[in-house]
Design a protein around this motif. Structure first.
Motif, PDB file in Angstrom:
ATOM      1  N   LEU A 100      52.334  39.572  39.848  1.00 18.00           N
ATOM      2  CA  LEU A 100      52.569  38.166  39.546  1.00 18.00           C
ATOM      3  C   LEU A 100      51.330  37.532  38.926  1.00 18.00           C
ATOM      4  CD1 LEU A 100      54.361  37.084  42.839  1.00 18.00           C
ATOM      5  CD2 LEU A 100      55.399  37.729  40.660  1.00 18.00           C
ATOM      6  N   THR A 101      51.582  36.571  38.023  1.00 19.36           N
ATOM      7  CA  THR A 101      50.524  35.715  37.490  1.00 19.36           C
ATOM      8  C   THR A 101      50.690  34.347  38.122  1.00 19.36           C
ATOM      9  OG1 THR A 101      50.520  36.919  35.402  1.00 19.36           O
ATOM     10  CG2 THR A 101      49.496  34.741  35.418  1.00 19.36           C
ATOM     11  N   PHE A 102      49.644  33.880  38.791  1.00 22.58           N
ATOM     12  CA  PHE A 102      49.709  32.635  39.546  1.00 22.58           C
ATOM     13  C   PHE A 102      49.090  31.477  38.780  1.00 22.58           C
ATOM     14  CE2 PHE A 102      51.137  33.632  43.844  1.00 22.58           C
ATOM     15  CZ  PHE A 102      51.050  35.016  43.863  1.00 22.58           C
ATOM     16  N   GLY A 103      49.657  30.280  38.998  1.00 27.62           N
ATOM     17  CA  GLY A 103      48.984  29.066  38.610  1.00 27.62           C
ATOM     18  C   GLY A 103      47.926  28.732  39.640  1.00 27.62           C
TER      19      GLY A 103
ATOM     20  N   ARG B  36      42.064  38.129  43.908  1.00 28.79           N
ATOM     21  CA  ARG B  36      40.860  37.378  44.280  1.00 28.79           C
ATOM     22  C   ARG B  36      41.148  35.896  44.063  1.00 28.79           C
ATOM     23  NH1 ARG B  36      35.311  38.434  41.002  1.00 28.79           N
ATOM     24  NH2 ARG B  36      36.588  37.665  39.270  1.00 28.79           N
ATOM     25  N   GLN B  37      40.737  35.065  45.022  1.00 28.33           N
ATOM     26  CA  GLN B  37      40.985  33.623  44.918  1.00 28.33           C
ATOM     27  C   GLN B  37      39.686  32.849  44.997  1.00 28.33           C
ATOM     28  OE1 GLN B  37      43.456  31.691  47.979  1.00 28.33           O
ATOM     29  NE2 GLN B  37      44.470  30.558  46.341  1.00 28.33           N
ATOM     30  N   GLY B  42      41.390  30.164  40.725  1.00 24.69           N
ATOM     31  CA  GLY B  42      42.652  30.342  41.421  1.00 24.69           C
ATOM     32  C   GLY B  42      42.841  31.776  41.885  1.00 24.69           C
ATOM     33  N   LEU B  43      44.091  32.204  41.946  1.00 26.92           N
ATOM     34  CA  LEU B  43      44.447  33.531  42.446  1.00 26.92           C
ATOM     35  C   LEU B  43      44.610  34.474  41.248  1.00 26.92           C
ATOM     36  CD1 LEU B  43      45.077  34.727  45.267  1.00 26.92           C
ATOM     37  CD2 LEU B  43      47.472  34.181  44.854  1.00 26.92           C
ATOM     38  N   GLU B  44      43.741  35.457  41.167  1.00 22.34           N
ATOM     39  CA  GLU B  44      43.745  36.368  40.024  1.00 22.34           C
ATOM     40  C   GLU B  44      44.066  37.785  40.477  1.00 22.34           C
ATOM     41  OE1 GLU B  44      40.100  35.472  37.233  1.00 22.34           O
ATOM     42  OE2 GLU B  44      39.431  35.529  39.330  1.00 22.34           O
ATOM     43  N   SER B  87      31.504  36.023  45.340  1.00 17.44           N
ATOM     44  CA  SER B  87      31.942  35.292  46.534  1.00 17.44           C
ATOM     45  C   SER B  87      33.327  34.694  46.285  1.00 17.44           C
ATOM     46  CB  SER B  87      30.939  34.191  46.873  1.00 17.44           C
ATOM     47  OG  SER B  87      29.676  34.736  47.176  1.00 17.44           O
ATOM     48  N   ALA B  88      34.259  35.009  47.155  1.00 17.55           N
ATOM     49  CA  ALA B  88      35.665  34.606  46.981  1.00 17.55           C
ATOM     50  C   ALA B  88      36.435  35.066  48.212  1.00 17.55           C
ATOM     51  CB  ALA B  88      36.255  35.248  45.727  1.00 17.55           C
ATOM     52  N   VAL B  89      37.727  34.724  48.229  1.00 17.18           N
ATOM     53  CA  VAL B  89      38.633  35.320  49.212  1.00 17.18           C
ATOM     54  C   VAL B  89      39.423  36.397  48.488  1.00 17.18           C
ATOM     55  CG1 VAL B  89      40.520  34.951  50.833  1.00 17.18           C
ATOM     56  CG2 VAL B  89      38.804  33.150  50.492  1.00 17.18           C
ATOM     57  N   TYR B  90      39.402  37.590  49.042  1.00 14.71           N
ATOM     58  CA  TYR B  90      40.107  38.722  48.455  1.00 14.71           C
ATOM     59  C   TYR B  90      41.362  38.998  49.280  1.00 14.71           C
ATOM     60  CZ  TYR B  90      36.019  39.462  45.576  1.00 14.71           C
ATOM     61  OH  TYR B  90      35.001  39.292  44.653  1.00 14.71           O
TER      62      TYR B  90
END
Lengths: 112, 113
Positions: A100-103, B36-37, B42-44, B87-90
């Motif tokens: 998925l690609t997220f916003g 990773r966020q 954002g969420l990548e 540094s991030a949330v994984y």
């Protein structure tokens, strides 16, 4: 242009009102569309998914999809303070590719 | 089922050190994803596996990042050497073939100082 765009908010609505969250996507080949909810400090959890143009209802939630306009929305009826969270829109380009690609998400605040 | 399990939940490390994040997907799930966020991006998606085989690693930032899935019940994401911008949330997530819902683990909050 980002692949999936959302207004970061915060969107503030009073308890009991309808919250409307919007999302646009750039890839016309996108096939499936998802709404995830993420509470602060927690992981995303799926609320709804939609594949076809039109509306899809699940309890207080309605997802709306308009592929011609490349637009997805989520309506939350009778908003509750417990709905306060970040709502992430996600798209999948094809059913063969499951990622998925997220916003970046819209933060919703429901005021008691 | 206990859901997707990630460890550690929090990691603080010094710049230059090696960091290894771990994930156990839900039993029977065929797909595993590493995301990773960060506030900025954002969420990548970093990488995802299907039946333990890496399918798409185009989101891996650079050669400092590597991921493995030696078997259906375990995956690692390694960063060597780590940098403050890592540094991030994984998050790790998994999906069963034919289903739509991705189940996310609780995430690992990484801080590189």
């Amino acid at each position: 242009q980002k692949e999936v765009e959302q207004n970061s908010g915060p969107l503030s609505v009073p308890e009991g009102a309808i919250a409307s969250l919007n999302c646009t996507y750039s890839d016309r080949g996108s096939q499936s569309f998802f709404w995830y909810r993420q509470y602060s400090g927690k992981s995303p959890e799926l609320i709804m998914f939609i594949y076809s143009n039109g509306d899809k209802e699940d309890g207080r939630f309605t997802a709306q999809l308009n592929k011609a306009s490349q637009y997805v929305s989520l309506l939350i009826r009778d908003s509750q303070p417990s709905d306060s969270a970040t709502y992430l829109c996600a798209v999948n380009r094809d059913t063969g590719r499951r990622a998925l690609t997220f916003g970046s998400g819209t933060r919703l605040q429901v005021q008691p | 089922d206990a859901g997707v399990i990630q460890s550690p939940r929090h990691e603080v490390t010094e710049m230059g050190q090696e960091v290894t994040l771990r994930c156990k997907p839900i039993s029977g799930h065929d797909y595993l994803f590493w995301y990773r966020q960060t506030m900025m991006r954002g969420l990548e998606l970093l990488i995802y596996f299907n039946n333990n085989v890496p399918i798409d690693d185009s989101g891996m930032p650079e050669d400092r990042f590597s991921a493995k899935m030696p078997n259906a019940s375990f995956s690692t994401l390694k960063i060597q050497p780590s940098e403050p911008r890592d540094s991030a949330v994984y998050f790790c997530a998994s999906i069963r073939q034919g289903n739509t819902e991705a189940f996310f683990g609780q995430g690992t909050r990484l801080t590189v100082v």
